[in-house]
Design a protein around this motif. Sequence first.
Motif, PDB file in Angstrom:
ATOM      1  N   ASN A  87      22.950 -28.275 -18.922  1.00 26.34           N
ATOM      2  CA  ASN A  87      22.835 -29.688 -18.550  1.00 26.34           C
ATOM      3  C   ASN A  87      23.834 -30.557 -19.307  1.00 26.34           C
ATOM      4  O   ASN A  87      24.223 -31.631 -18.822  1.00 26.34           O
ATOM      5  N   LEU A  88      24.256 -30.121 -20.497  1.00 25.24           N
ATOM      6  CA  LEU A  88      25.194 -30.902 -21.302  1.00 25.24           C
ATOM      7  C   LEU A  88      26.601 -30.312 -21.302  1.00 25.24           C
ATOM      8  O   LEU A  88      27.563 -31.018 -21.617  1.00 25.24           O
ATOM      9  N   LEU A  89      26.734 -29.061 -20.949  1.00 26.86           N
ATOM     10  CA  LEU A  89      28.037 -28.406 -20.972  1.00 26.86           C
ATOM     11  C   LEU A  89      28.976 -29.031 -19.938  1.00 26.86           C
ATOM     12  O   LEU A  89      28.611 -29.222 -18.780  1.00 26.86           O
ATOM     13  N   GLY A  90      30.197 -29.352 -20.362  1.00 21.79           N
ATOM     14  CA  GLY A  90      31.205 -29.871 -19.444  1.00 21.79           C
ATOM     15  C   GLY A  90      31.153 -31.359 -19.188  1.00 21.79           C
ATOM     16  O   GLY A  90      31.978 -31.881 -18.427  1.00 21.79           O
ATOM     17  N   VAL A  91      30.222 -32.081 -19.806  1.00 21.09           N
ATOM     18  CA  VAL A  91      30.161 -33.534 -19.635  1.00 21.09           C
ATOM     19  C   VAL A  91      31.333 -34.175 -20.381  1.00 21.09           C
ATOM     20  O   VAL A  91      31.619 -33.830 -21.534  1.00 21.09           O
ATOM     21  N   THR A  92      32.007 -35.114 -19.731  1.00 25.46           N
ATOM     22  CA  THR A  92      33.144 -35.809 -20.336  1.00 25.46           C
ATOM     23  C   THR A  92      32.729 -37.226 -20.715  1.00 25.46           C
ATOM     24  O   THR A  92      32.482 -38.056 -19.841  1.00 25.46           O
ATOM     25  N   PRO A  93      32.620 -37.531 -22.016  1.00 25.34           N
ATOM     26  CA  PRO A  93      32.227 -38.886 -22.429  1.00 25.34           C
ATOM     27  C   PRO A  93      33.435 -39.805 -22.561  1.00 25.34           C
ATOM     28  O   PRO A  93      34.548 -39.376 -22.883  1.00 25.34           O
ATOM     29  N   GLY A  94      33.212 -41.076 -22.307  1.00 24.58           N
ATOM     30  CA  GLY A  94      34.243 -42.098 -22.466  1.00 24.58           C
ATOM     31  C   GLY A  94      33.615 -43.411 -22.890  1.00 24.58           C
ATOM     32  O   GLY A  94      32.418 -43.638 -22.682  1.00 24.58           O
ATOM     33  N   LEU A  95      34.423 -44.283 -23.485  1.00 30.14           N
ATOM     34  CA  LEU A  95      33.950 -45.577 -23.968  1.00 30.14           C
ATOM     35  C   LEU A  95      34.608 -46.708 -23.193  1.00 30.14           C
ATOM     36  O   LEU A  95      35.771 -46.608 -22.782  1.00 30.14           O
ATOM     37  N   ARG A  96      33.860 -47.790 -23.000  1.00 28.73           N
ATOM     38  CA  ARG A  96      34.383 -49.027 -22.429  1.00 28.73           C
ATOM     39  C   ARG A  96      34.055 -50.143 -23.414  1.00 28.73           C
ATOM     40  O   ARG A  96      32.919 -50.586 -23.524  1.00 28.73           O
TER      41      ARG A  96
END
Length: 316
Positions: A87-96
């Motif tokens: 469920n968490l593998l491969g998630v790409t986080p980003g900030l705004r």
Amino acid sequence: MATAATSGPRPAGRLRHWWLRRLAASMDHPLPQRRLFLLPTRFGLGWAVLVMVLLLFGINYQNSLAYGLAFWLFSVGVVVLLRGWLNLLGVTPGLRLPREAFAGGEARLGVVLKARRDRTALELRCDGVRGRVDIVDGLGETELALPTPRRGVQALPWLRLETRWPLGLVRVVAWVRHDAELLVWPHPVEEDEPAVRHVGAGLEASDFAGLRRFQPGDSPGRVAWKQWSRTGVLATKAFSAPPRRQLWLDYAACRGDPERRLSVLCARVLAHHRAGDRYGLRLPGFTLPQGEGEAQRRRALDALARFPATRPEGGA
């Protein structure tokens, strides 16, 4: 009186920072499998104890039902562990980053999560603030309200992503490092004199400047009807507006300690921007030329935010 020298970070704090930096993933990159960590929850530990008790009961009493239940619960635990990890593998986080933030308030930090498939029940933590987001159609967004107690450049804390889906037996955790900084503007404090707050407000066009050709959309109240009755040509009255105020916001002209002066200047910048005035800013060691508009507002507030906490010598 001499003050004691400020000691550096404690060895335990440096060790923790070094350890987290080695374990943390990078922002704007998919979370790799070697940066995901599985930590059991209390419910998960109870689940494991129950499996062990059932297994010992089955061994001691040669009870097939206890064997079957123990192995079934163990299998469910393995499947839950794998599903939570995926469920968490491969998630790409980003900030705004927020467009603006004032001291004493909150900064709305936007977090954007991307993935190739839908994800559910993802939790975000940043400096004690929590959020929850689901990824639908490859995208999930949320905002974290981070407190901004003081002005200046503030380094944003690292982000922690985790999930307890589907049964809450384990927490799949990933730390995300970044170098993002937030520029916090001073808290605006208005002065008691209303004239200072409203300089430049209410300026209207009042001096008659002549006639011009009528254009569709002109107000009927400004049409020169007498001129039309004599010549048959529609004309519109033109008025000239008085010049807008051009002024300087001076640090030396304010009263109080440095932080209060900056707060007063912040309130003046906001007031003159709303009034449409043309203004400049004078700080010890820095002068912002006169200007107007949103760009001038941001330049002035950025200069106030970056002003040194200790007043330079020679400043008023």
